[in-house]
Design an enzyme around this catalytic site. Structure first.
Site, PDB file in Angstrom:
ATOM      1  CD  GLU A 153     -31.009 -44.667  14.841  1.00 49.99           C
ATOM      2  OE1 GLU A 153     -30.703 -45.774  15.333  1.00 49.99           O
ATOM      3  OE2 GLU A 153     -31.928 -43.963  15.280  1.00 49.99           O
TER       4      GLU A 153
ATOM      5  CE  LYS B  79     -29.561 -45.706  23.485  1.00 45.26           C
ATOM      6  NZ  LYS B  79     -29.438 -45.784  22.017  1.00 45.26           N
TER       7      LYS B  79
ATOM      8  CD  GLU C 153     -26.327 -41.953  23.394  1.00 43.46           C
ATOM      9  OE1 GLU C 153     -27.362 -41.392  23.825  1.00 43.46           O
ATOM     10  OE2 GLU C 153     -26.227 -42.407  22.236  1.00 43.46           O
TER      11      GLU C 153
ATOM     12  CD  GLU D 294     -29.676 -50.390  22.603  1.00 44.46           C
ATOM     13  OE1 GLU D 294     -29.906 -49.180  22.601  1.00 44.46           O
ATOM     14  OE2 GLU D 294     -29.741 -51.095  21.585  1.00 44.46           O
TER      15      GLU D 294
END
Length: 463
Positions: free
Chosen positions: A252, A309, A306, A315
């Site tokens: 990541e 999240k 997203e 985030e």
């Protein structure tokens, strides 16, 4: 994380994390078509969702799947559970779905549910289940660690793992990785380091842009980006335990395109620069300063924004694509695209902006200032271990004339390490034209906007 299909000679490879904590994402079939259209051929998912693994069947996209932290205890204590899990979630799809690795948990050491003790036993049980199915040579087992697993990461050459984890976890895990010809998975986010230390880490250094570089005072290597420095801290930690032969995959890394007001650096412009320049850095070949031959596989985080999240605004905004499949910003995903890629700065970013802390230690806000009215001084609290090597560099390799801080000279008094280092740091900074990155010295220096004075020694603002 995203993945680029081709590589240049001696280059690494890029992949993408496909997270699904959202209620507005395209179907798995559409997502796989998007990956193929963008020529992305590596993907990492955070579970083993059947709709995703079925959609990946026949796509020629290599897949890394994840075992959630929540079931590590079962996988560790019951070999039958691990065997059944592999049969249901791996063997049922392989080889049509090209699963190449299993991430056992994710950042287990920071999991609040204290699953660390189950990690290595779970990895071994999953591997044994693969052995029984003759899949162990093609599907590797590892576990992503966060950089918080390091006891020390600065300078990179001092990298070491947290002492309380070395005996119980790291040595057995690294033994397992070595025995099975696997690799260590690492999640690395220069954004977090920059966000917390934007007063001492130059933005250009964090974004792979041109900068003077930072010399590691432990081994003399010069770093031109924070990503390489973070990865080499992990390589150094491996070397400290005599695991130089263990390879590393960055599972990541990424940069948010939007954040809360206090999330310094979170912007679309910076996200585009970080990910675009990282892709260029990886695909054009070469390893890190400490491991120049270690071409890296790197998974970008993440495929989509997203919306479910939790946490700060950032985030929900790491995505390369919006849920409607439009790009959040335009960066290349192929070697061909890199040939026309340019990291363009916005007009605002072309102005030199310096974030400062008041030299009196009082409160204050960051502001845009005239770079001609700035000086570079030592941070006294950095300590001798950082200040002395940085001073030695400035007066040596850095080319600063340090005769003024010798006994009897004009700036010898006060005879303190902080005062002498400030003279040398500022001299280097001014000679470099106050360029971004020239007042860093491994985090031991800071730019100030008031004329620094040490005794009778006043530091110049230009040469």
């Amino acid at each position: 994380m995203h993945c680029l299909e081709g590589t240049l000679s001696n280059g690494g490879s890029i992949g993408v994390n496909y997270g699904r904590i959202a209620n507005n994402l395209p179907s798995a079939i559409k997502v796989i078509q998007l990956l193929k259209t963008q020529r992305i051929d590596k993907v990492k998912v955070f579970d083993t969702d059947p709709s995703v693994l079925k959609a990946l069947s026949g796509s020629n996209i290599k897949v890394t799947v994840d075992i959630p932290n929540e079931i590590l205890s079962l996988a560790a204590t019951r070999a039958s559970f691990a065997s059944a899990w592999v049969q249901k979630n791996i063997a049922a799809y392989y080889p049509h779905t090209q699963i190449e690795a299993i991430a056992v948990g994710n950042e287990v050491f920071v999991d609040p549910h204290n699953t660390t003790k189950f990690l290595v036993p779970a990895m071994r049980n999953i591997h044994q289940a693969l052995v029984k199915l003759s899949l162990d040579s093609t599907i590797k087992v590892s576990s992503p660690i966060a950089l918080s697993a390091l006891q020390s990461s600065y300078p990179s050459s001092s990298g070491s793992f947290r002492e309380e984890l070395v005996g119980p976890v790291f040595k057995p895990m690294l033994d397992f990785i070595r025995e099975t010809s696997s690799f260590l998975m690492v999640n690395a986010y220069p954004f977090f380091a920059y966000e917390s230390n934007s007063d001492v880490i130059p933005l250009d250094y964090a974004l792979f842009r041109e900068n003077p570089g930072v010399v590691d005072t432990g081994n003399g290597l010069r770093y031109f980006n924070l990503f390489d420095a973070q990865i080499d801290a992990v390589f150094a930690a491996l070397s400290a335990l005599n695991y130089d032969d263990v390879p590393l995959v960055v599972t990541e890394t990424g940069w948010p395109s939007k954040g809360d007001e206090n999330e310094i650096g979170a912007s679309l412009e910076n996200a585009r620069a970080y990910n675009g320049n990282l892709i260029r850095r990886i695909l054009t070949g070469g390893g890190t300063p400490l491991r120049p031959k270690a071409d890296l596989t790197v998974y970008l985080f993440a495929l989509f924004n997203e919306n479910q999240k939790v946490g700060p605004t950032s985030e929900q905004n790491y995505g390369l694509f919006y849920p409607n499949e439009d790009k959040v910003y335009d960066i290349p995903f192929t070697v061909e695209g890199l040939r026309s890629y340019r990291d363009s700065r916005s007009p605002v970013q072309k102005r030199q902006e310096t974030t400062t802390r008041p030299v009196n230690g009082g409160g204050g806000v960051s502001k845009t200032i005239n770079p001609k009215d700035t000086w570079c001084v030592a941070i006294g609290s950095a300590g001798k271990d950082k200040l002395q090597p940085a001073l030695d560099f400035a007066c040596g390799e850095g080319g600063v004339d340090c005769r003024s801080i010798q006994p009897g000279a004009t700036c010898f008094i006060p005879n303190t390490l902080e005062a002498h280092a400030s003279f040398a740091f500022n001299s280097y900074y001014q000679k470099a034209g106050r360029a971004g990155g020239s007042c860093y010295f491994g985090g031991a220096a800071i730019v100030v906007t008031r004329v620094p004075k040490y005794g009778e020694c006043e530091l110049p603002s230009g040469y």
